[in-house]
Design an enzyme around this catalytic site. Structure first.
Site, PDB file in Angstrom:
ATOM      1  N   HIS A 147     -41.485 -13.299  76.475  1.00 38.84           N
ATOM      2  CA  HIS A 147     -42.262 -13.738  75.305  1.00 38.84           C
ATOM      3  C   HIS A 147     -43.327 -14.743  75.714  1.00 38.84           C
ATOM      4  O   HIS A 147     -43.613 -15.689  74.983  1.00 38.84           O
ATOM      5  CB  HIS A 147     -41.363 -14.394  74.243  1.00 38.84           C
ATOM      6  CG  HIS A 147     -40.235 -13.539  73.758  1.00 38.84           C
ATOM      7  ND1 HIS A 147     -40.388 -12.554  72.813  1.00 38.84           N
ATOM      8  CD2 HIS A 147     -38.910 -13.528  74.081  1.00 38.84           C
ATOM      9  CE1 HIS A 147     -39.209 -11.981  72.572  1.00 38.84           C
ATOM     10  NE2 HIS A 147     -38.304 -12.541  73.327  1.00 38.84           N
ATOM     11  N   SER A 164     -35.970  -9.434  77.267  1.00 35.46           N
ATOM     12  CA  SER A 164     -35.877 -10.837  76.857  1.00 35.46           C
ATOM     13  C   SER A 164     -34.755 -11.531  77.652  1.00 35.46           C
ATOM     14  O   SER A 164     -34.827 -11.588  78.872  1.00 35.46           O
ATOM     15  CB  SER A 164     -35.690 -10.902  75.346  1.00 35.46           C
ATOM     16  OG  SER A 164     -35.884 -12.206  74.870  1.00 35.46           O
ATOM     17  N   ALA A 165     -33.717 -12.027  77.013  1.00 43.76           N
ATOM     18  CA  ALA A 165     -32.609 -12.653  77.747  1.00 43.76           C
ATOM     19  C   ALA A 165     -32.066 -11.715  78.817  1.00 43.76           C
ATOM     20  O   ALA A 165     -31.690 -12.149  79.911  1.00 43.76           O
ATOM     21  CB  ALA A 165     -31.500 -13.049  76.783  1.00 43.76           C
ATOM     22  N   GLU A 177     -45.704 -10.363  75.466  1.00 45.19           N
ATOM     23  CA  GLU A 177     -44.943  -9.419  74.643  1.00 45.19           C
ATOM     24  C   GLU A 177     -45.554  -8.024  74.713  1.00 45.19           C
ATOM     25  O   GLU A 177     -46.761  -7.858  74.587  1.00 45.19           O
ATOM     26  CB  GLU A 177     -44.889  -9.911  73.203  1.00 45.19           C
ATOM     27  CG  GLU A 177     -44.129 -11.211  73.116  1.00 45.19           C
ATOM     28  CD  GLU A 177     -43.716 -11.537  71.690  1.00 45.19           C
ATOM     29  OE1 GLU A 177     -44.375 -11.070  70.751  1.00 45.19           O
ATOM     30  OE2 GLU A 177     -42.722 -12.263  71.540  1.00 45.19           O
ATOM     31  N   GLY A 223     -31.388 -11.848  73.218  1.00 47.82           N
ATOM     32  CA  GLY A 223     -30.688 -12.776  72.331  1.00 47.82           C
ATOM     33  C   GLY A 223     -30.731 -14.149  72.965  1.00 47.82           C
ATOM     34  O   GLY A 223     -31.785 -14.561  73.449  1.00 47.82           O
TER      35      GLY A 223
END
Lengths: 237, 237
Positions: free
Chosen positions: B157, B120-121, B192, B88
């Site tokens: 990403h 991700s985060a 990714e 997020g």
């Protein structure tokens, strides 16, 4: 009366540096050998000296002299006729501008009528905070509050295009996150080539493809060059 | 011995949520009804409750129970068998994780051998700082220091593609700025679909198209899935 030029970026795809806005710069800063304070602190991969040298050459073509803020002191700010903040990394720009004591003096002078111009990171610096930058947080600016010359946020280099097949958030997703977390603050996604001109309590979108306006509880709205944006200058009660 | 799975993102372009890594998750967390602490604090446009509900459903398919960190307290951390940090907004994730007192307890437990997974985060949270996030700084986390479980930075990403005709920095430009400002810290641009698996002093790149490694003074280097990354775990003297 404050007078600002806040640009998404500093050139058109095939144009020279600041060429698309030269008439607006001359109108902002005025005629004669005006003294420009240049803020080079967004530079990361080139030196402040190199960035100032570029700016000096470009502004000399318009008849202006340029001093780099890294070679001056906030106490000398009254000798300058205009203030220009260049683009680059917004976190670095804010970190250095704050640490060297320039934030409050610049704000005071601009509020007193000294013309201010910024592009990309430099336009973000004019906003309440740098919370709508696209840049990587490569240094900690120790707080996101910025010059707060206007009541809205600019997202420079705004685009609604997305890399095909790539995950991660789109720009609209990111700005929606900002609006969710900061509901009182509108965001103007400034498309490349466009800018906002502010004179006192009037603001107008100029040149290029325009902008997309994001506000809490409303659908994002596209604005064209020429649109009046004065309502964005009004601070929430 | 610490055991980590650090993912660029949580799905393949056409795959289901976490499907591409399900065998690795089962291997990480183990058999039986293990208790997972889920960190939902990267959520911005959905609620923490909604994010935890999603995670609960997905991890139940693997036989695990899930508790949201917003419904628990750091004092109760010893009851959990694994810690999972969802993706997020990285600034929001760090802000809430720090403010609610979870940073130090999570680090302590993971260093003691409790498995940790993040995408991700959530993968950025495992790094020394969040200075290589792509996210918009929509809230101020009051400092960029993160869990510091590994000695390198992940850029999730990661892509070397760029929108045609669009200005602003490329991802490689942004990471080059990081390396300039933080010369001692390598950056792994995780494409990714790829991830890093860490077990003690061993790290390996797994799945997907791999990563690009950025280090001060060296040319960026592409690594393929399967590559050994253990050298990145060694902290500079």
């Amino acid at each position: 009366m404050q007078r600002l030029l806040l640009l998404s970026n500093s050139r058109k795809p095939k144009g020279g540096w600041l060429d698309h806005v030269e008439p607006l710069i001359k109108d902002l800063i005025g005629e004669g050998r005006r003294k420009v304070l240049f803020i080079p602190f967004a530079a990361v991969t080139i030196s402040f000296d190199a960035y100032v040298a570029m700016a000096r050459k470009r502004f000399a073509q318009m008849g202006y002299s340029v001093t780099g803020a890294h070679k001056s002191t906030p106490a000398s700010i009254r000798q300058f006729d205009a203030i220009v903040a260049g683009g680059g990394n917004t976190f670095r720009l804010l970190a250095e501008t704050r640490e060297r004591g320039w934030l409050a003096p610049i704000r005071t002078r601009v509020k007193a009528g000294v013309p201010f111009m910024g592009w990309s990171a430099g336009a973000n610096l004019a906003c309440p905070t740098i919370r709508t930058t696209n840049d990587m947080p490569v240094v900690d600016p120790k707080g996101f509050n910025a010059l707060n010359l206007v009541a809205f946020q600019i997202n420079p280099h705004y685009t609604d295009r997305k890399l095909k097949g790539h995950g991660g958030e789109s720009r609209d997703d990111r700005i929606a996150e900002f609006v969710k977390m900061n509901p009182a603050v509108p965001v103007l996604g400034l498309r490349e080539g466009s800018l906002v001109k502010v004179e006192g309590d009037r603001a107008q979108l100029l040149l290029g493809p325009g902008a997309r306006l994001f506000r809490r509880g409303r659908k994002p709205r596209d604005l064209r060059a020429g649109a009046d944006c004065s309502a964005l200058l009004v601070r929430p009660a």
